[in-house]
Design a protein around this motif. Sequence first.
Motif, short mmCIF file in Angstrom:
data_model
loop_
_atom_site.label_atom_id
_atom_site.label_comp_id
_atom_site.label_asym_id
_atom_site.label_seq_id
_atom_site.Cartn_x
_atom_site.Cartn_y
_atom_site.Cartn_z
N MET A 40 0.98 -1.29 -0.08
CA MET A 40 -0.10 -0.08 -0.20
C MET A 40 0.98 1.10 -0.11
SD MET A 40 -3.24 0.95 0.07
CE MET A 40 -3.41 2.64 -0.47
N SER A 41 0.31 2.15 -0.54
CA SER A 41 1.03 3.61 -0.79
C SER A 41 1.25 4.01 0.59
CB SER A 41 0.44 4.52 -1.72
OG SER A 41 0.77 5.75 -1.29
N LEU A 61 -2.98 -1.16 -9.40
CA LEU A 61 -1.45 -1.27 -9.10
C LEU A 61 -1.09 -0.17 -7.80
CD1 LEU A 61 0.76 -2.97 -10.76
CD2 LEU A 61 1.62 -0.63 -11.46
N GLU A 117 -2.52 -1.59 -4.73
CA GLU A 117 -1.88 -2.66 -4.40
C GLU A 117 -3.02 -3.80 -3.79
OE1 GLU A 117 0.81 -2.19 -1.46
OE2 GLU A 117 1.91 -0.44 -2.40
N SER A 118 -3.94 -3.90 -5.05
CA SER A 118 -4.97 -4.73 -4.89
C SER A 118 -5.07 -5.97 -6.19
CB SER A 118 -6.27 -4.21 -4.53
OG SER A 118 -7.26 -4.99 -4.57
N ASP A 119 -5.93 -6.74 -5.90
CA ASP A 119 -5.80 -7.69 -7.02
C ASP A 119 -7.46 -7.75 -7.52
OD1 ASP A 119 -4.11 -10.20 -8.35
OD2 ASP A 119 -6.41 -10.76 -8.44
N LEU A 129 -8.13 -8.08 -1.55
CA LEU A 129 -7.18 -7.90 -0.50
C LEU A 129 -6.93 -9.17 0.41
CD1 LEU A 129 -8.13 -4.24 0.76
CD2 LEU A 129 -6.20 -4.94 -0.75
N GLU A 161 -4.22 -7.53 5.21
CA GLU A 161 -3.96 -6.15 4.70
C GLU A 161 -5.40 -5.29 4.97
OE1 GLU A 161 -1.43 -4.97 3.09
OE2 GLU A 161 -2.50 -3.07 2.77
N GLY A 183 -9.11 -0.26 -1.83
CA GLY A 183 -8.34 -1.33 -2.44
C GLY A 183 -9.47 -2.83 -2.43
#
Length: 943
Positions: A1-2, A23, A26-28, A33, A37, A150
């Motif tokens: 994570m930023s 991106l 930071e997830s999919d 998550l 997270e 996310g």
Amino acid sequence: MSSNSNTSSTTAWYSLDVEHTLLLLESDAVDGLTSEEVEHRLEQYGTNELETTGDRSAWTILLDQFTNIMLLMLISVAVISAILDLRTNQFPKDAIAIFSIVILNGVLGYLQESRAEKALAALKRLAAPIVKVVRNGKLVEVPASNLVPGDVMFLEAGVQIAADGRLIEESNLQIRESTLTGEAAAVNKQADLVLSSETPLGDRQNMVFQGTEVLIGRGKFIVTSTGMQTELGRIAAMLQSVETEPTPLQKRLSQLGNVLVMGSLVLVAIVVIGGTFTLGLSQLEDLLEVSLSIAVAIVPESLPAVITFTLALSTQRMVRRQALIRKLPAVETLGSINTICSDKTGTLTQNKMVVQEVDTPSYTFHVTGDGYVPIGEFLTEPKVSGSSDSITSETLKSAPISALLADQEPELVQLLIACVLCNDSVLQYENNEWSVLGDPTEGALIVLGAKKGVDKDPLSRWLPRVAEFPFSSERKRMSTICETEARDWESPYVMFTKGSAEIILERSTRYKLGHGTEPMTKEQRASILKQNNQMAANGLRVLGVACKPLETLPLPEEDEATEQNLVWLGLVGMLDAPRLEAKSAVSLCQQAGIRTVMITGDHHLTAMAIASQLGIANLGDNVLTGQDLQQLSQRELEQQVDQVTVFARVAPEHKLRIVQALQKRGKLVAMTGDGVNDAPALKQADIGIAMGITGTDVSKEASDMVLLNDNFATIVAAVEEGRVVYANIRRFIKYILGSNVGEVLTIAAAPLMGLGGVPLAPLQILWMNLVTDGLPALALAVEPAEPDVMRQPPFSPRESIFSRGLGSYIFRTGVIFAIITIALMWWAYNHTHAAGYQGDKDAWKTMVFTSLCLAQMGHALAVRSHRQLSLELNPFSNPYLIAAVTLTIILQLMLVYIEPMRNFFGTHWLSPVELAICVGFSALMFVWIECEKLFIRWYKNRG
Ligand code: ATP
């Protein structure tokens, strides 16, 4: 994570493509998550909640307490009393006491009201939406407050979007953003757009925003901001302010307050003017004192606090019975409901669908098995000729799909594939239990497929979904379009459609027979309809299933044109058994003078079968369908609406017409609903009831009450609670006002009898009205239901609070109170002024004061039931009352026997004999009310 926690709120997500967004966050898109997270981000960003600054401020609540006309009158009494005392150099004890009690009453009212508001807000939080997200690679449901940037969340029609986010994918997604932009028209959303960073809020088509609503379609988005960081949070446009409108009862009570204040002013005028004329100006001060006492005596000081307490308490009681009140006035209105319009599926029935019968052009299959367990057999009944062995799920579980297609039952297999692919639900096996995530109707179809080895996962990989026309209650059907390319199918795409059997059949021009298709003949159509009616008449919920090869991918708005010329595959009939408790709830409604009306989107025969099983209607009764409704003018509908108990195949807009027609006929209507389009009907109904489990957020937002268990019986329980609340309010109004009338008459009688002086000082009156009336009244608020509460006709909202004998009861008991106290006052005065009396000459006043208080205790015990004798009631069924009465008696005795209190309240010491006399006289009140009950019972039995 930023590392920059502000990233999520400052980035112009709409100017990024999906990959870039994923991106950055930071997830999919597939796995979402991880739980760790989520925990971490919850700490970083806080919970996804708006700060509700729309609530009334504490000061406003406090100040509102003092705008009450009765308190204003008390303040004036205090001022006059202070002037009178100061003129004669006396300490203004009464004035100070009245002021403190005014303040105390205000503070109490404030505490109770703010507690009620907090409780209501807490209840609302209980109803907070649940959202579907992917976490740890699994689809899960979590409270919306738990969302973090996310998270990957799913959208479907009716969902209220719980956070801001960037769309990952969507299908025909239309969203109403009026709460944010003021624009009523639905906005089409598109995930694949990348917009300029200058794009205004209303045009950000690749984003979704918190507080907006999905009208149709489906989608998936990645949460970009939550809580106060969202657009909604930022502009603080839609704050879920707690309803603070006064309830009809509170309005009635403030009217009652006005009447009492006016009444007391008239009485004061009569006493002062009349008294001055007859007794002369020299008595003016005494007369003023009497008037002040009258003014204080007539005001039921404890009433507002007791009412607020009762209503707040009842919402808690209702929540324990699974009914969540969203708007306080609903508590009272519920007690007056005389018509309940209920959905069928899920409310009157269990919503646990199990397919029992499948009908293909060649065979009728009886399917065995229980619940969602995907094990069962297909027992066949050939229609034409030939036979088919039943194949158990076990033998086919692992069969490849190509083998399935080559199966000897191609019609059945094709139908099962359609059922499974035209489907959004998921079959799960967790904790040794099979369950379905999603719509139970669709769940039943997934289970049906699984019983034959037609499993959703491999199938949807084999024929991936590329488009869909979603289900809506108006369309009564849905279609999914799958890609078949390079899979040896006859066309590049295939559409699977399922929905109301009549609608699917209407749109079918061919039917599947064996491995080929045949044109739909009139005879074939008639035979399918006959089969449909037969299944529906057995109470089955029947869906029609069809498919269609497609050469090109249609656009989202081309549903009408595409869903034509279908190839009929068959009928699926599922059992949705009535809820066990619904039948007794319906009959309880009948006893209580409440009519139950079923309003359903289902077939009229299915609806009628269930309605007759539940005792809502008799077979052969009049049913109105959506089509019939379409033909009727609103006027004609009003003429018929009283005779119809089942409305079938209705669309949500019909619900609004039905409610309006019923209301026009003078009915007070409770209406259930779950879909987005039910919202207008829910708002229109006197009580709009949303479903806690299956209901959309939009319907919940529009409702007055939410059923936490979606159960019809809960509505009836809530109605019962509503009635109990109203009965309790009437009970303590009876109790409080009866004694007030008695006090006023006694005070007015003293000068007329030439006893000289006021028997009750304002301070003592306040004590009675607040403490000795107030404490038992609070306990009466928790009185359990009388056994006949659901055997009485409902209270019409136009019925005055004094109806059904309450007004005459108050007058009657007031007079009896006065007669008993005046008799005692006469005896006591003569006793304390008799020759040789050793005690305090003014002790007679304290005897009046004490016997009024004690008589009220008897009254409190007797007023618990208006029919049953106190001896017949379980004394411990309301332990609070026993505690309140005991405590009040102790306090009253302290006022007489503890010196500092005696000095403060201006009471006098009583000898044991005098106290016994007081007890004796005051017991007469209890005896009188019990005798009245006996008399009424005798009179009724005689009649
Ligand atoms: P109620 O109004 O009592 O809740 P209902 O579920 O039948 O009953 P709707 O949800 O409006 O009402 O459904 C209307 C009709 O649409 C159903 O009777 C059924 O024929 C069809 N239907 C219901 N669910 C689906 C679905 N998931 N896919 C396709 N068709 C459906």
